[in-house]
Design a protein around this motif. Structure first.
Motif, PDB file in Angstrom:
ATOM      1  N   SER A  18      44.607  46.714  39.366  1.00 13.67           N
ATOM      2  CA  SER A  18      43.354  47.413  39.100  1.00 13.67           C
ATOM      3  C   SER A  18      43.102  48.499  40.131  1.00 13.67           C
TER       4      SER A  18
ATOM      5  N   SER B 193      38.741  44.130  34.133  1.00 18.13           N
ATOM      6  CA  SER B 193      40.119  43.742  33.867  1.00 18.13           C
ATOM      7  C   SER B 193      40.137  42.523  32.965  1.00 18.13           C
TER       8      SER B 193
ATOM      9  N   THR C  81      50.700  43.284  36.676  1.00 27.72           N
ATOM     10  CA  THR C  81      50.458  44.236  35.603  1.00 27.72           C
ATOM     11  C   THR C  81      51.256  45.505  35.898  1.00 27.72           C
TER      12      THR C  81
ATOM     13  N   GLN D 280      43.307  45.765  28.564  1.00 26.88           N
ATOM     14  CA  GLN D 280      43.403  45.165  29.891  1.00 26.88           C
ATOM     15  C   GLN D 280      42.439  45.745  30.911  1.00 26.88           C
ATOM     16  N   LYS D 281      42.229  47.047  30.901  1.00 28.11           N
ATOM     17  CA  LYS D 281      41.360  47.650  31.903  1.00 28.11           C
ATOM     18  C   LYS D 281      40.402  48.624  31.218  1.00 28.11           C
TER      19      LYS D 281
END
Length: 367
Positions: free
Chosen positions: A52, A105, A212, A287-288
């Motif tokens: 992230s 996230s 990730t 995911q983000k």
């Protein structure tokens, strides 16, 4: 199924995003915010060493250039409770002047979907302005990797140690995957970000890890090049039909589905598979995401949407993003809203399976 419809919306949006972004993301009009001389705080509920952080730091300078007035965009870290601490903080924020944005996230989404009692936030109150798909890669130390030949049959007698943020976070995707493969992976819960898990691997305190894509590209590829780590598999990506296929960022790696199909004890059908796939879908294509706080006016949403569209429309964006983030959709507008739904909803049967598994395997009881 509803998620398949959403996937088609997202796939269609990704195909036209660059074309639409160029015309929509040009110079700010009179209705846009003026952020001249201000600092935008881009709050990330993790430590500075994980995926992230890599994602936020990639976008921060590009967003600074694209926003009206070219404000400084500063990434701020608020780790704790696997991102729940930061998300609970953001829930209390109210829009003031457009200088606070939040990066969520999958590890923030999963506790929300699983009714984790520590959750005090509600995605329905937040305003999404960007959704980024992300992949993930599991990797091994070289000595153990010698025993992996596309299936996990020769790994079942190894005692693995792994640094994890928590069983109700995005980490449940690898935890369930490794269990389905018959691997004995003992998690050490409580790390503040996936970067801390990577550092445990580097120090020899853990003998398996996953990251990730942004963190893998930035921090693990050098380990692979130095012979200190060997990729095992990616989680894969979804095509427009909802099928798991190879990750275009890592086309030479087998997917978990391929490894599962090749491993004697693992099945790509049944309750465990359907639960894994459901949470993979919720955790990685969505995911983000970037949000503005509650109460954000339309002019603020329009300003940030245009700015992200302008970033995505940059002639050099494809080259920059592939090197830092990988090859995944970067979506705004209606496509981002569809992605938000995909990432915060899960089939009730899969949810029930995972809750039961978490209780039986890790003693985690969720209402």
């Amino acid at each position: 199924m509803a998620w398949k419809t959403q996937l088609r919306i997202i796939a269609a949006g990704a195909a036209v995003a660059t074309l639409g972004a160029f015309t929509q993301g040009q110079a700010a009009d009179a209705a846009d915010l003026d952020l001249s001389g201000k600092t935008v705080n881009f709050v990330i509920p993790f430590s500075e060493s994980g995926g992230s952080a890599k994602w936020a730091n990639f976008y921060a300078p590009l967003l600074s250039e694209a926003l009206p007035g070219k404000p400084t965009v500063a990434v701020k870290y608020m780790p704790g409770a696997g991102s729940t601490k930061g998300a609970n903080w953001f829930q209390k924020q109210r829009y003031e002047d457009g200088t606070t944005i939040f990066g969520s996230s999958g590890s923030t989404q999963f506790p929300y979907m699983l009714d984790d009692p520590r959750v005090r936030y509600d995605y329905n109150d937040w305003n999404v302005v960007l959704a980024s798909g992300v992949g993930g890669v599991a990797y091994l130390p070289p000595d153990i990797a010698k025993k992996f030949d596309g299936d996990a049959d020769d790994l079942k007698d190894i005692n693995f140690i792994w640094g994890s943020q928590g069983a109700t976070r995005l980490d449940l995707v690898p935890l369930l995957a490794w269990e389905m493969l018959g691997m004995k992976v003992e998690p050490v819960f409580g790390i503040k970000g996936r970067g801390a898990g990577r550092l445990m691997f580097e120090r020899g305190e853990a003998n398996i890890d996953y990251q990730t894509s942004p963190a893998y590209l930035k921090a693990v590829v050098p380990l692979v090049e130095d012979g200190k780590a060997v990729p095992m598999m990616s989680w894969g990506v979804l095509d427009a039909n909802g099928d798991i296929v190879r990750d275009p960022t890592f086309p030479d790696m087998p997917t978990f589905k391929e490894v599962c199909a090749a491993t004697a004890v693992c099945e790509t059908s049944g309750d465990a598979w359907e639960a894994w796939k459901a949470f993979f879908i919720a955790g990685f294509p969505a995911q983000k995401m970037v949000f503005l706080p509650q109460g954000a006016p339309q002019e603020a949403l329009d300003t940030y949407q245009k700015a992200f569209e302008a970033v995505i429309a940059r002639p050099d964006f494809k080259k920059l993003s592939e090197a830092r983030l990988g090859i995944y959709p970067q979506l705004t507008g209606k496509q981002a809203e569809a992605t938000l739904k995909l990432g915060t909803q899960v089939d009730p049967k899969a949810k029930a399976f995972v809750k039961s598994w978490l209780n039986e395997r890790y003693g985690v009881k969720l209402n």
